[in-house]
Scaffold this active site. Structure first.
Site, PDB file in Angstrom:
ATOM      1  N   HIS A   1     -30.111  49.933  43.700  1.00  0.00           N
ATOM      2  CA  HIS A   1     -30.790  48.916  44.494  1.00  0.00           C
ATOM      3  C   HIS A   1     -32.046  48.520  43.728  1.00  0.00           C
ATOM      4  O   HIS A   1     -32.563  49.305  42.926  1.00  0.00           O
ATOM      5  CB  HIS A   1     -31.173  49.480  45.869  1.00  0.00           C
TER       6      HIS A   1
ATOM      7  N   ASP B   1     -34.590  51.097  44.113  1.00  0.00           N
ATOM      8  CA  ASP B   1     -34.310  52.364  43.424  1.00  0.00           C
ATOM      9  C   ASP B   1     -34.894  52.262  42.014  1.00  0.00           C
ATOM     10  O   ASP B   1     -35.469  53.218  41.493  1.00  0.00           O
ATOM     11  CB  ASP B   1     -32.797  52.619  43.277  1.00  0.00           C
TER      12      ASP B   1
HETATM   13  C1  3MF Z   1     -22.753  50.127  52.636  1.00  0.00           C
HETATM   14  C2  3MF Z   1     -22.586  50.221  51.186  1.00  0.00           C
HETATM   15  C3  3MF Z   1     -23.849  50.127  50.368  1.00  0.00           C
HETATM   16  C4  3MF Z   1     -23.658  49.314  49.117  1.00  0.00           C
HETATM   17  C5  3MF Z   1     -24.886  49.335  48.280  1.00  0.00           C
HETATM   18  C6  3MF Z   1     -24.775  48.528  47.020  1.00  0.00           C
HETATM   19  C7  3MF Z   1     -25.456  51.876  50.565  1.00  0.00           C
HETATM   20  O1  3MF Z   1     -21.613  50.371  53.322  1.00  0.00           O
HETATM   21  O2  3MF Z   1     -21.496  50.420  50.717  1.00  0.00           O
HETATM   22  O3  3MF Z   1     -24.253  51.446  50.031  1.00  0.00           O
HETATM   23  O4  3MF Z   1     -22.586  49.772  48.381  1.00  0.00           O
HETATM   24  O5  3MF Z   1     -25.936  48.848  49.035  1.00  0.00           O
HETATM   25  O6  3MF Z   1     -24.410  47.237  47.268  1.00  0.00           O
END
Ligand code: 3MF
Ligand code: MG
Length: 344
Positions: free
Chosen positions: A49, A52
């Protein structure tokens, strides 16, 4: 041509075990400590992210964001890792309570677009062209609260803004039908790819398919992947597993339905997935019961299951399969596939 497989995950996949009903049960692990585990677990790619990669990015200037991202780039280089993608996190800030691009508040929509452009700046420093859009809050709790047609047009406008901002960036839409929203505007890969063709540059808008998200939509993940492959738009995957229509479980790949997992590996391998550098992402979470010392096992296990299923796929006699298909003897085909899966 068979596939070439390298694996990735995101720092959120090593987590403290909090759920909506209980607090963390494991201590948090610093990001750099997580990065040091990637290679040991058999992974080469890091999914990120935007925050992150650059913590507190809303409080930083453009130059500060670039400096922070450059620091991470050096750490990744030192660990022999590459950034697979950057995803703008459009679901935690108070300005995204009613959605990002589809918020009913104009100022909040502007925030979501500006934040997405910052994610592109970060991706450029990290050396990746891939931006993942999980449209987490682009949907409704009640249908009357938003104009659904306008919502799609607003998502499209945001995608076009991102495409115009950087002529090389690729946008990977990660569809999910629900959670956190009751109903999402881009619930399946068909919706994502439809939007791609409406965009100003369809060649730069594709998809990331997550197994559990397809299952939550009542669809077969390998078919969703195949649909994207037919459009040359499968640019990443989030493999995991899901036990029926309930909250998003992010269980280890293959842990619920081995045959459904096998079919995903079959489709990826038979379509030469990975030959253009695509990663196999594992979007999996350790069970809440797992002790901290063993809370990365689910990642290594998911990779192990993938590689074991790949060996099964590659061991199959394709001439024999073609013969059974020609005879329309699908009962025999089925028992032979199940025997292969059981190692008999
Ligand atoms: C939610 C997800 C997310 C996405 C991530 C990257 C936290 O169901 O799958 O994981 O994969 O935000 O796009
Ligand atoms: Mg995911």
């Amino acid at each position: 041509m068979p596939g070439t497989f390298r694996f990735s995950f995101g720092p959120w996949n090593i987590h403290e075990g909090a759920d909506p009903f209980g607090p963390p049960v494991r201590p948090g692990m610093p990001f750099t400590q997580k990065l040091a585990l990637y290679k040991k677990l058999g992974f080469d790619g890091v999914q990120l992210h935007d925050d992150d990669a650059v913590p507190n990015l809303n409080e930083l200037s453009g130059a500060q964001i670039e400096r922070s991202a450059a620091g991470l780039r050096r750490t990744l280089d030192d660990e022999g890792l590459v950034a697979e993608f950057v995803a703008p996190r459009l679901w935690e800030d108070p300005r995204t309570i009613d959605g990002g691009f589809t918020s009913n508040d104009e100022n909040n929509r502007r925030y979501a677009i500006e934040r997405s452009l910052k994610a592109i700046d970060i991706a450029n420093v990290l050396g990746t062209k891939k931006i993942v859009l999980w449209p987490a809050r682009e949907g409704t709790y009640i249908r009357e609260s938003k104009d659904a047609r306008l919502a799609v047009e607003r998502i499209l406008e945001a995608v076009n803004r991102m495409l115009a901002y950087d002529p090389e960036i690729l946008i990977l839409i990660e569809p999910k039908p629900n959670e956190p929203m009751d109903q999402a505007y881009l619930p399946t890969v068909g919706h994502a790819i439809g939007l791609a063709y409406l965009s100003d540059d369809p060649s730069r808008v594709g998809a990331l398919i997550e197994s559990a998200h397809a299952i939550l939509a009542g669809l077969d993940p390998s078919d969703e992947m195949s649909y994207a492959l037919a459009h040359k738009k499968l640019w990443s995957v989030h493999l995991n597993d899901q036990n029926g229509l309930k909250y998003d479980q992010d269980k280890s790949f293959g842990s619920v339905d081995l045959r459904r997992a096998f079919m995903q590996v079959w489709v990826l391998d038979r379509n030469g997935y990975g030959n253009n550098g695509e990663f196999v992402g594992m979007d999996v979470k350790a069970m809440r019961t797992q002790r901290a010392e063993e809370a990365t096992q689910h990642l290594a296990n998911s990779r192990e299951i993938f590689l074991a299923l790949l060996a099964v796929v590659r061991s199959l006699d394709t001439a024999r399969i073609d013969q059974l298909i020609a005879q329309r003897n699908y009962e025999q085909l089925e028992i032979e596939i199940i025997r292969a899966l059981m190692g008999r």
